[in-house]
Structures are given as structure tokens and as C-alpha cells.
Design a protein around this motif. Structure first.
Motif, mmCIF file in Angstrom:
data_model
loop_
_atom_site.group_PDB
_atom_site.id
_atom_site.type_symbol
_atom_site.label_atom_id
_atom_site.label_comp_id
_atom_site.label_asym_id
_atom_site.label_seq_id
_atom_site.Cartn_x
_atom_site.Cartn_y
_atom_site.Cartn_z
ATOM 1 N N UNK A 197 0.836 -1.210 0.000
ATOM 2 C CA UNK A 197 0.000 0.000 0.000
ATOM 3 C C UNK A 197 0.866 1.254 0.000
ATOM 4 N N UNK A 198 1.869 1.255 0.881
ATOM 5 C CA UNK A 198 2.722 2.447 0.992
ATOM 6 C C UNK A 198 3.440 2.751 -0.319
ATOM 7 N N UNK A 199 3.835 1.693 -1.034
ATOM 8 C CA UNK A 199 4.595 1.939 -2.258
ATOM 9 C C UNK A 199 3.695 2.162 -3.466
ATOM 10 N N UNK A 200 2.465 1.627 -3.424
ATOM 11 C CA UNK A 200 1.582 1.785 -4.576
ATOM 12 C C UNK A 200 0.743 3.059 -4.464
ATOM 13 N N UNK A 201 0.249 3.351 -3.253
ATOM 14 C CA UNK A 201 -0.660 4.490 -3.098
ATOM 15 C C UNK A 201 0.085 5.816 -2.959
ATOM 16 N N UNK A 202 1.315 5.749 -2.502
ATOM 17 C CA UNK A 202 2.122 6.966 -2.411
ATOM 18 C C UNK A 202 3.232 6.856 -3.455
ATOM 19 N N UNK A 203 3.885 7.960 -3.755
ATOM 20 C CA UNK A 203 4.971 7.870 -4.746
ATOM 21 C C UNK A 203 6.221 7.187 -4.200
ATOM 22 N N UNK A 204 6.151 6.678 -2.964
ATOM 23 C CA UNK A 204 7.330 6.110 -2.317
ATOM 24 C C UNK A 204 8.003 5.035 -3.171
ATOM 25 N N UNK A 205 7.192 4.155 -3.758
ATOM 26 C CA UNK A 205 7.749 3.074 -4.574
ATOM 27 C C UNK A 205 8.580 3.623 -5.722
ATOM 28 N N UNK A 206 8.028 4.662 -6.340
ATOM 29 C CA UNK A 206 8.728 5.325 -7.448
ATOM 30 C C UNK A 206 10.024 5.959 -6.953
ATOM 31 N N UNK A 207 9.926 6.642 -5.818
ATOM 32 C CA UNK A 207 11.108 7.312 -5.256
ATOM 33 C C UNK A 207 12.214 6.297 -4.971
ATOM 34 N N UNK A 208 11.803 5.154 -4.356
ATOM 35 C CA UNK A 208 12.801 4.138 -3.989
ATOM 36 C C UNK A 208 13.559 3.667 -5.238
ATOM 37 N N UNK A 209 12.802 3.405 -6.308
ATOM 38 C CA UNK A 209 13.459 2.936 -7.532
ATOM 39 C C UNK A 209 14.326 4.025 -8.141
ATOM 40 N N UNK A 210 13.822 5.275 -8.051
ATOM 41 C CA UNK A 210 14.586 6.385 -8.621
ATOM 42 C C UNK A 210 15.918 6.551 -7.891
ATOM 43 N N UNK A 211 15.857 6.492 -6.542
ATOM 44 C CA UNK A 211 17.066 6.666 -5.734
ATOM 45 C C UNK A 211 18.053 5.540 -6.021
ATOM 46 N N UNK A 212 17.525 4.313 -6.158
ATOM 47 C CA UNK A 212 18.399 3.180 -6.433
ATOM 48 C C UNK A 212 18.983 3.241 -7.831
ATOM 49 N N UNK A 213 18.207 3.773 -8.765
ATOM 50 C CA UNK A 213 18.672 3.849 -10.139
ATOM 51 C C UNK A 213 19.753 4.892 -10.318
ATOM 52 N N UNK A 214 19.488 6.085 -9.845
ATOM 53 C CA UNK A 214 20.475 7.153 -9.959
ATOM 54 C C UNK A 214 20.191 8.194 -8.890
ATOM 55 N N UNK A 215 21.022 8.163 -7.866
ATOM 56 C CA UNK A 215 20.777 9.004 -6.695
ATOM 57 C C UNK A 215 20.904 10.482 -7.058
ATOM 58 N N UNK A 216 21.945 10.795 -7.814
ATOM 59 C CA UNK A 216 22.190 12.196 -8.157
ATOM 60 C C UNK A 216 21.044 12.756 -8.994
ATOM 61 N N UNK A 217 20.638 11.986 -10.009
ATOM 62 C CA UNK A 217 19.551 12.441 -10.874
ATOM 63 C C UNK A 217 18.265 12.629 -10.074
ATOM 64 N N UNK A 218 17.997 11.681 -9.138
ATOM 65 C CA UNK A 218 16.780 11.798 -8.335
ATOM 66 C C UNK A 218 16.838 13.052 -7.482
ATOM 67 N N UNK A 219 18.040 13.327 -6.968
ATOM 68 C CA UNK A 219 18.211 14.507 -6.127
ATOM 69 C C UNK A 219 17.884 15.770 -6.925
#
Lengths: 348, 325
Positions: A197-219
Motif C-alpha cells: 500500500x505504501x509503495x503503490x498508493x504513495x509515490x514512495x515506490x517510485x522514489x525508492x526505484x529512482x534513488x536506487x537507479x540514480x541518486x544524483x539524478x533523483x536529487x
């Protein structure tokens, strides 16, 4: 021939491995699939698997997100031991003279027995998160600190002894049944639901993948990367805390030296078998769940088949390697080439 | 003005200088607190008691130099000791026993290195299944502790060169030889340079035409060899093999490397630092055993605290020189 062939979803191989193990049991193990009701509880090998895998399942769910941020948390085994030790201490009312005969033991309220260990675990998770996100340590090293020191702390709490206890209410956590289903498994399902729920209903899931993919770009795209990483490690600590409560309650005792030893490795193993890459950037929660089930049904199969338990580790090593090699790019390339050759030969 | 670098205080050397300072300070604390601490005996015992950890840590450090990890070492140590025990009990000639024992870890390392390279598989998981395999193999050999009754091991365990009131024992000598070899390989050979290059940036190393795959496989083989050698040395202390021995040693070995200034991301660190990292853990254990009242679990808390302070120190000094995670 279907030319627009889509690549197989990554969950196929873990599911196939689980299917193979179950198929093996269907053919060779009598009564593996039978589920009976005894004293109003479901009973059978499958139920046993679900019950036993719950603590690992809960920790592996959190580990999935940690690994997705291209992190790792090897301290959860020690956090589990601390959580269990704190709970056991509270059952003894924090009275360290518990072993002296006739000591007047006044257990803490059940609410505290459950909430305090979880809070402690979250604080430890927060320490990991702080070290990784703010101080910027490599996750392996940051969590190695608590892995080493945490076990010492847990042993310090219990005075290096095994703390046994009996407490009706608390024992329900690890041993109880709700509607015939083992309560630990219900907790595991709730944790999975909460995480999903936390990852699907909030953007958290997206953020987690973004941070793991490229921390600088996500920042630079405005994600508070520090907060994302920080929260993921707190969640990991929280989940280890729950697992600690379940294990302690199940064995009605806290063995700080050995409780949860190497469980972080099992959790990581489940995540990787489930198809989440250790490099981060993507996660596969369903895969993790299947991964945990593979490990546990393998262990249960070995035990129910009467194979001497000393062979468990060998079989585990072989299965893990097999899954790893099947999932590797080299193997999938090889399969693709071979099938292309075969279909070409067929066409000609 | 004399630059700090000329005095050897360049940023590059700061972690190792810090590590040595801590070692000396800890040793002095021990010396001032306890009588008989500043003796040859205590110092040489430090080498003897930590030989297994030190030898294992040298192999581990090479693996970490390449940016990898080897979780199998602890189980290789215990299973090697088990192989020695079981084969000796069966009356196999001693030389053959030694060869088999050393080959066990070396071959396991070779296979793991091959899988890691050829299937591009994560080292963490491959060496974890290596751990399962080695531990499982040990359990199959025997679930009980197997005693070693053979003259060679009795003699080996009591052998030593007397220096003052201290004794340079066989494990200590083997440790020092392994450390010297490790320093030589890392500083003076092509292999050593390839290892650092691989850890610094695998892509660049590959583009430079360095034998990346071969180097990776060699490094895991070396680590397996060191672990097996350590397992062989382990039998000198225990004169037995036991399947549950040396649990958690892999993390101690990693801690030795990290306290010694090696970066987990690879490409940076020294073998000498690993020796000091091992000795620091040893001094903590010695101080706690001298103290007598502090329980053994304080060791873990102290080592954890050491890890924390070293890593933070590295963060301050090394991160500034451009090497970031």
C-alpha cells in the motif's frame, strides 16, 4: 512463428523453481499437501511452511526496498536479537534478578512488551539510515557496525543467558492461531499489505526505484533522497523488530547469542532469488515472497523426507546456484541463441 | 614550508596512520592498566591468537580490493580443520592430508571466482552459497567434534622460537609470512596492480586491456587458499575439527580490513593495514580478558565502536580526495 515475442517476466524462474519443489513433493512425499483441522487449527506441511517462513518473509520484504535503493542491511539479525531480548526482559518486568528463586516478577503490560521492542528496533534502523543517508557511508559498512555491536548489546541485555519465560498473551504472537491460521503468517500478510500500500498508493515506490537507479539524478529532480533512504532503513529495523517478537514468542525465550544469526543472509538470498538485482533501481516484491517460499519449502521438504539435516545446507547451496545461473544474462542469451538456431533449422 | 605530504602525512596515508595510532594507544592503555601487559609474551600471544583471523583477512582484503566480498571464508576454515581431523583419523599420510585440506578451499575459491566472472553473478550471493556448501560439507563429514591425534600436530602446536619471555609460534610465523607475501603481491607485482585497477573501476580496467576476468578468479582463489591455510593453522590450537567452529569469522575478517583502512568499494587499501586491523581486535580481546570482569560480549560492542569511529574518520579524510561511494 510469433515474431513479437515479449521477454519472460522475471518472476517466471522463481515460480518455476517453487513449482518444481512442490511437484517433487506431490509425487514423492505422501501427505505433503494434506491439510487437516486439529483443535480448530489448520495443520499440515504447507501450513508449517507458511508459519515458519513468516519472520524471514517480514524481513525480506523490507530488505527488498533496501536493496532497491542499492543498499543492503546486514544488521537485521542483530536487531532481531535485540528486539527479542528487550521483549523477554519486559516479560520479566525488567527485573534482572529473574533467576533468583522466588523473585517477585511483575511482567510489563502486553502493550509495552510489543511496542517497546519495536520502537527500539526502529531507533536502530534510524541509526543505520542516518549513517547511510546523512553521513554517506556504504550501506554494507554502515550496517556492519550494528551487526557486530548489536549482538553484543543483545547479550548485554540478557546478561549472556538464555531468557526463558511464560506469558500467555505474548505467546500468542508467535504461537497463536486466528481463524485457524498461524498468527505469524497473518502478521506477515499484514506487513506485505502495508508495504504494498505504501509503495503503490504513495509515490514512495517510485522514489525508492529512482534513488536506487540514480541518486544524483533523483536529487536534482527534486526527490528528498536522504529522507527516502532514511525511511527505508527505519522500515527495515521495524520489520526486524517484528520478526524478533515472533521468534521470541514462539520459542518462549530469548537466546541473544544465536537468535537470528545469519537470518540477514537468508533475507538477502530470498530477495535475490526472487529476481531483485543487488545493484538496485528496481524491486520485485512478488519475487521476494516466492523466494522466501522457495527457501522454506526446500528446508521443510528436506526435513519431511527424512534426509539427514546436515544435507540441508548442501542442497540449499546447489538450488541457490542453479537459480542464480538460470537467471543470468549469459544463460538467457544462450537459450535465445539455441532456440533461434532450432527455429531456423526448422524453417529450412 | 615543509608540506605535510613530505612527512608522509599525505591524505593517502592518514587512515593507516590513524589505525596505527589507535593500536599504539590501545596497547598503552593496556600497558598502563595491567601489570605484565607490556611484555614480549603478551605481544607474541597477540600474533599467535589472531593468526587464523589475520591469515583469513589477508585473502579477504584482496577480494575487497577488487570491490568484491567473500562470505565463505569462515566455513572454509572450519571445514578445512574438519578435513584434517577426519583424514588423519582415517590414517591417511600427513602430507596428503595437508594437500587435500589446502586444495579444498583453493578449489572452492576457484569455482566461486569462475561463477562470479562467467555468469556475472553477485559475489555476495555466490560466496554465500559457497558458505552453505563448505559448512554443509563439514557437517556431512561429522556432526561431532573430531579429535586430531597425530604427532605432527602436537609438535606443531608446541613449536616456537623463544624471544625473551615470548614465543614466536608456528601460527605467528605463518601469519607473518602470509602478510609479507600479501604486501609483496599488492605492491610489487603486476597482479597487485591489476587487482587495484579492477577495484578502482572495472570498466576502465577492461578498456585498458587488463585481464579482468582472470584477476577476479585469481583473487577468489587466493582468498580460498588463505582460508584453507587458516583452517589448517586452526588445528594447531584446537587439535580437533568441529563443524560449528569459526562462526562469524568472515565478518571479523571484513572488520579487520575496514579498520585497517581498506575501502569496501574497492581500489584502495593496504595489507599492512589489515594486519593492524586484526591486531586492534586482538588487543581489545586481550584487554577484556586481562580485565577479567568484563564479559566477552563487550568485545563485540568495542569492535563495533571501533568500526564506527574508523569509518567516520575515513569519511572525513578519504572522501575528500575524490574517492566517493
Amino acid at each position: 512463428m510469433d515474431k513479437t515475442k515479449k521477454p519472460l517476466p522475471s518472476i517466471v524462474w522463481p515460480l518455476a523453481a517453487l513449482g518444481l519443489i512442490l511437484l517433487f513433493n506431490l509425487i514423492f512425499t505422501d501427505g505433503f499437501f494434506s491439510i487437516t483441522i486439529k483443535n480448530g487449527h489448520l495443520f499440515g506441511s504447507l501450513i508449517d511452511i507458511l508459519k515458519r517462513c513468516s519472520p524471514t518473509m517480514i524481513m525480506a520484504v523490507a530488505m527488498t526496498y533496501v536493496i532497491a535503493t542499492s543498499g543492503i542491511d546486514i544488521s537485521i539479525g542483530s536487531i532481531l536479537a535485540i528486539s527479542g531480548s528487550v521483549a523477554a526482559l519486559l516479560v520479566w518486568g525488567g527485573n534482572t534478578s529473574y533467576l533468583s528463586a522466588g523473585a517477585d516478577v511483575q511482567p510489563a503490560a502486553l502493550f509495552f512488551i510489543i511496542v517497546v521492542p519495536l520502537l527500539v528496533s526502529m531507533v536502530l534502523g534510524a541509526f543505520n539510515g542516518l549513517m547511510v543517508s546523512v553521513v554517506g557511508l556504504q550501506p554494507f559498512i554502515a550496517t556492519l557496525i550494528l551487526m557486530v555491536a548489536g549482538r553484543g548489546m543483545a547479550q548485554l541485555l540478557t546478561g549472556g543467558k538464555v531468557l526463558n519465560f511464560s506469558h500467555k498473551g505474548f505467546e500468542f504472537v508467535g504461537r497463536g492461531y486466528l481463524l485457524g491460521i498461524p498468527f505469524p503468517f497473518i502478521i506477515a500478510v499484514l506487513v506485505i499489505a502495508l508495504a504494498a500500500l505504501l509503495t503503490k498508493l504513495t509515490p514512495m515506490g517510485l522514489y525508492i526505484q529512482a534513488v536506487g537507479g540514480n541518486k544524483t539524478a533523483s536529487h536534482y529532480s527534486g526527490i528528498n533522497t536522504r529522507m527516502v533512504i532514511f525511511l527505508v532503513y527505519i522500515f527495515s529495523g521495524f520489520c526486524a523488530g517484528i520478526a524478533g517478537l515472533i521468534l521470541t514468542s514462539d520459542i518462549t525465550g530469548a537466546d541473544a547469542g544465536f537468535m537470528g544469526l545469519y537470518m540477514e543472509l537468508d533475507a538477502i538470498l530470498a530477495v535475490v532469488i526472487g529476481g531483485t538485482a543487488m545493484s538496485g533501481g528496481k524491486y520485485n516484491l512478488k519475487g521476494t515472497i516466492v523466494g522466501v517460499l522457495i527457501i522454506q519449502s526446500l528446508t521443510t521438504t528436506i526435513l519431511t523426507r527424512g534426509v539427514p539435516p546436515e544435507y540441508t545446507l548442501l542442497v540449499k547451496a546447489v538450488v541457490v546456484l542453479a537459480v542464480l545461473i538460470i537467471q543470468s544474462k549469459r544463460t538467457s542469451d544462450f537459450i535465445e541463441k539455441t532456440t533461434a538456431k532450432v527455429s531456423k533449422a526448422g524453417a529450412a | 614550508m615543509i608540506s605535510a605530504a613530505k612527512l608522509g602525512f599525505s591524505r593517502r596515508n592518514l587512515p593507516i596512520i590513524a589505525t596505527m595510532t589507535v593500536f599504539v594507544v590501545l596497547y598503552m592503555i593496556g600497558g598502563m592498566t595491567f601489570r605484565g601487559f607490556l611484555t614480549n609474551r603478551v605481544f607474541f600471544n597477540l600474533l599467535t591468537d589472531n593468526a587464523v583471523l589475520g591469515i583469513t583477512a589477508v585473502g579477504m582484503t584482496f577480494v575487497i580490493f577488487t570491490g568484491g566480498i567473500d562470505l565463505s571464508v569462515a566455513s572454509v576454515v572450519s571445514t578445512t580443520a574438519m578435513i584434517v581431523a577426519v583424514m588423519t583419523q582415517a590414517g591417511v599420510p600427513n602430507l596428503f592430508v595437508i594437500i587435500c585440506a589446502i586444495l579444498f578451499g583453493t578449489l572452492l575459491g576457484l569455482v566461486m571466482g569462475f561463477i562470479i566472472h562467467y555468469f556475472d553473478a553477485p559475489a555476495f550471493i555466490v560466496t554465500l552459497s559457497g558458505q552453505f556448501f563448505a559448512r554443509g560439507f563439514g557437517y556431512i563429514l561429522s556432526l561431532d567434534s573430531v579429535p586430531i591425534q597425530y604427532d605432527f600436530y602436537q609438535k606443531a602446536s608446541s613449536f616456537g622460537i623463544r624471544i625473551g619471555n615470548g614465543k614466536l609460534t608456528l601460527p605467528a610465523i605463518i601469519l607473518l609470512v602470509v602478510i609479507a607475501l600479501g604486501i609483496f603481491i599488492s605492491k610489487k607485482t603486476k597482479l597487485g596492480r591489476n587487482i587495484y585497477a579492477l577495484g578502482g573501476n572495472e570498466q576502465s580496467a577492461l578498456l585498458m586491456g587488463l585481464p579482468v576476468g582472470k584477476t577476479k578468479i585469481i583473487v577468489y582463489t587466493m582468498s580460498g587458499f588463505c582460508a584453507s591455510l587458516a583452517g589448517f593453522v586452526y588445528t594447531f590450537y584446537t587439535l580437533s575439527g568441529y563443524g560449528l567452529a569459526a562462526i562469524g569469522l568472515e565478518m571479523d575478517a571484513i572488520a579487520s580490513a575496514v579498520i585497517g583502512g581498506t575501502l569496501m568499494t574497492g581500489g584502495y587499501g593496504t595489507i599492512f593495514g589489515t594486519l593492524i586491523g586484526t591486531l586492534i581486535q586482538g588487543v581489545i580481546k586481550t584487554i577484556i580478558s586481562f580485565h577479567g570482569e568484563l564479559s566477552a560480549y563487550w568485545i563485540k560492542i568495542f569492535v563495533g565502536g571501533m568500526l564506527l569511529s574508523f569509518i567516520l574518520l575515513q569519511r572525513v579524510f578519504v572522501a575528500g580526495s575524490g574517492k566517493r561511494d
